[in-house]
Design an enzyme around this catalytic site. Structure first.
Site, short mmCIF file in Angstrom:
data_model
loop_
_atom_site.label_atom_id
_atom_site.label_comp_id
_atom_site.label_asym_id
_atom_site.label_seq_id
_atom_site.Cartn_x
_atom_site.Cartn_y
_atom_site.Cartn_z
CB ILE A 32 -1.32 49.72 -20.88
CG1 ILE A 32 -1.63 50.61 -19.68
CG2 ILE A 32 0.08 50.00 -21.42
CD1 ILE A 32 -0.96 50.17 -18.40
CB CYS A 33 -2.53 48.20 -26.32
SG CYS A 33 -2.99 49.67 -27.27
N GLY A 34 0.23 48.47 -27.11
CA GLY A 34 1.47 48.92 -27.72
C GLY A 34 1.48 50.40 -28.06
#
Length: 148
Positions: free
Chosen positions: A65-67
């Site tokens: 999960i990232c932006g």
């Protein structure tokens, strides 16, 4: 084994999904990091170690999960045996597993409309099996051949 990791942008969603996966889906999960929020961390520092862990065994899966989900996906796909997809909706996630045998789901914490939507995507990813159809095996082998 199922692994999960994030950068700062995905940290809160990672915490929410970890709880969901462990309590509601009753699945074992190893958090690859970070352990604490750090607004200046870099997604490759977590995506690459997770992808290496996933690639060790065919039964392993990962969630990054990232932006946007894009950066972790790019980083993970640099590791031989890691096949990451961006889960931007339920159908795309299903097809990534069913047709492409993806073993890593990447999520964009800043782009998904809600935590419940992210949970639905994760559930679809974990519940969907690779189809095994000859055409998918043939296509996936062409990708694997690039890694040799």
């Amino acid at each position: 084994m199922l692994y999960i990791a994030s950068d700062h942008a995905g940290f809160q969603l990672k915490k929410d999904l970890t709880k969901y996966i462990k309590t509601e889906l009753n699945k074992d999960l190893e958090d690859v990091g970070p352990e604490v929020f750090n607004e200046t961390d870099d997604f490759p520092d977590y995506a690459i170690p997770l992808a290496k862990k996933v690639a060790k065994e065919k039964e392993n899966f990962g969630i990054l999960i990232c932006g946007s989900g894009q950066g972790t996906c790019i980083a993970a796909n640099k590791i031989k045996g890691a096949y990451a997809i961006v889960g931007y909706n339920i159908r795309a996630t299903e097809l990534g597993r069913k047709d492409n045998n993806a073993n890593i789901l990447c999520l964009g914490a800043r782009l998904l409309p809600s935590t419940d939507f992210a949970k639905a995507i994760v559930k679809k990813f974990l519940d969907t099996k690779f189809d095994g159809d000859e055409r998918f095996i043939r296509r996936n082998k062409k990708i694997e051949d690039l890694e040799k």
